[in-house]
Scaffold this active site. Structure first.
Site, mmCIF file in Angstrom:
data_model
loop_
_atom_site.group_PDB
_atom_site.id
_atom_site.type_symbol
_atom_site.label_atom_id
_atom_site.label_comp_id
_atom_site.label_asym_id
_atom_site.label_seq_id
_atom_site.Cartn_x
_atom_site.Cartn_y
_atom_site.Cartn_z
ATOM 1 N N SER A 71 0.616 -1.264 0.074
ATOM 2 C CA SER A 71 -0.107 -0.080 -0.259
ATOM 3 C C SER A 71 0.661 0.942 -0.111
ATOM 4 O O SER A 71 1.441 1.481 -0.602
ATOM 5 C CB SER A 71 -0.986 0.041 1.434
ATOM 6 O OG SER A 71 -1.965 1.018 1.255
ATOM 7 N N ASP A 82 -5.218 -2.918 -2.913
ATOM 8 C CA ASP A 82 -4.531 -2.841 -1.730
ATOM 9 C C ASP A 82 -3.950 -4.269 -1.510
ATOM 10 O O ASP A 82 -4.425 -5.428 -0.684
ATOM 11 C CB ASP A 82 -5.458 -1.953 -0.757
ATOM 12 C CG ASP A 82 -4.757 -1.909 0.758
ATOM 13 O OD1 ASP A 82 -3.631 -1.628 0.366
ATOM 14 O OD2 ASP A 82 -5.332 -1.349 1.201
#
Length: 325
Positions: free
Chosen positions: A75, A204
């Site tokens: 991320s 993510d």
């Protein structure tokens, strides 16, 4: 009886690292060693705005004259890690972050008018998905310019953690277009549109592996330094007002990620675990960039002391504190 079963389950994972080294489903970049058998692995976890604290850890590396042999990022950690792996000094990353986010009014103007990225390009709309931010456009706006186009061209090998939505598992990217890989790793479901890479719908990376230090262990790095910036949602729920729906959703995700990271850490602990005190900040507090950096600066000396002691101890494991009750 239950206690013994739990202990047996943990004992069964003592060979976790060794088995990973034989079964990783992706090609590992060449490991660059520094000094006598020293191959520092640096894992930068996900945490959205809280990931700005990674910059302080990187500054400590620069101050001590250290260079990781390999970086793994998830991320926002993948975004910061990409800049550092490209050879950008940590001080320059801080300067860039502050230039973009450190002044709220200027940041808003840049978001709405600046550069080649226009508001309509940031929005990705369809009837089935609704309106979401376009990850690639966000990177064009916020990532430092002039980064290499491909992961293979970075100065330091970089592993980018993403989550394969349909396979329901982590997917690690070690080669190919850099910005596409980072865009996938930051694709928060419901907020940032998920790209397709090699016919995989990727979201993510922090969902499946919040602090991807295990990949550095599998690559043979030692010592491995892991930086966890997920934070705890306690700062939200203790407020007098009830958290909004977005805060509740993000807070629930934080709890899940914290538990995943805690389990992985106990199964195969890295040599050093760094978790800056960031609970006061929400995942979307990017315009509090300066405050987040100042907060992380409060533990700069402690990071430097622990890292120095670790290296002087030739890979001595920092004891893991007892679990909280």
């Amino acid at each position: 009886m239950e206690h013994n079963k739990k202990m047996n389950d943990i004992d069964a994972h003592h060979g976790y690292k060794a088995r990973m080294q034989d079964t990783v489903p992706y090609p590992l970049p060449a490991l660059e060693k520094r000094g006598e058998g020293l191959a520092i692995g640096l894992a930068l976890g996900g945490g959205a705005a809280r990931g700005l604290a990674h910059i302080v850890v990187l500054e400590v590396f620069d101050e001590l004259g250290l260079r990781p042999a390999m970086i793994a990022g998830a991320s926002f950690g993948a975004m910061v890690g990409a800049a550092y792996a490209a050879g950008m000094p940590a001080a320059a990353i801080r300067e860039h972050a502050l230039s973009v986010l450190g002044h709220p009014i200027r940041a808003a103007r840049q978001l709405l008018r600046g550069g080649e990225t226009r508001p309509r390009n940031l929005l990705n709309f369809s009837l089935s998905r609704g309106m979401m931010l376009d990850g690639a456009a966000l990177l064009d706006l916020f990532m430092p310019p002039d980064l290499p186009e491909r992961l293979e061209d970075l100065s330091i090998p970089l592993l980018i953690s993403t989550t394969d939505f349909h396979a329901a598992e982590e997917h690690v990217i070690t080669s190919g277009p850099l910005r596409a890989a980072v865009a996938a790793s930051i694709a928060i479901p419901g907020l940032i549109a998920a790209p397709k890479i090699d016919d995989r719908l990727l979201v993510d990376g922090a969902i499946s592996n919040p602090v991807p230090f295990d990949h550095l262990q599998a690559a043979g790095c030692k010592p491995v330094i892991a930086v966890e910036v997920t934070g705890h949602p306690a700062g939200l729920v203790r407020e007098e007002r009830k958290p909004g729906q977005t805060e509740l959703a993000l807070g629930a995700t934080q709890i899940m990620q914290l538990k995943i990271a805690e389990l992985k850490r106990r199964l195969s602990p890295p040599e050093l675990w760094i978790d800056p005190p960031l609970d006061a900040y929400r995942a979307y507090d990017f315009l509090k960039c300066r405050e987040i950096l100042e907060r992380a600066d409060t533990i700069r000396d402690d990071i430097k002391r622990r890292l120095t002691a670790l290296l002087e101890g030739a890979g001595r494991v920092i004891p893991l504190p007892p679990p909280t009750t």
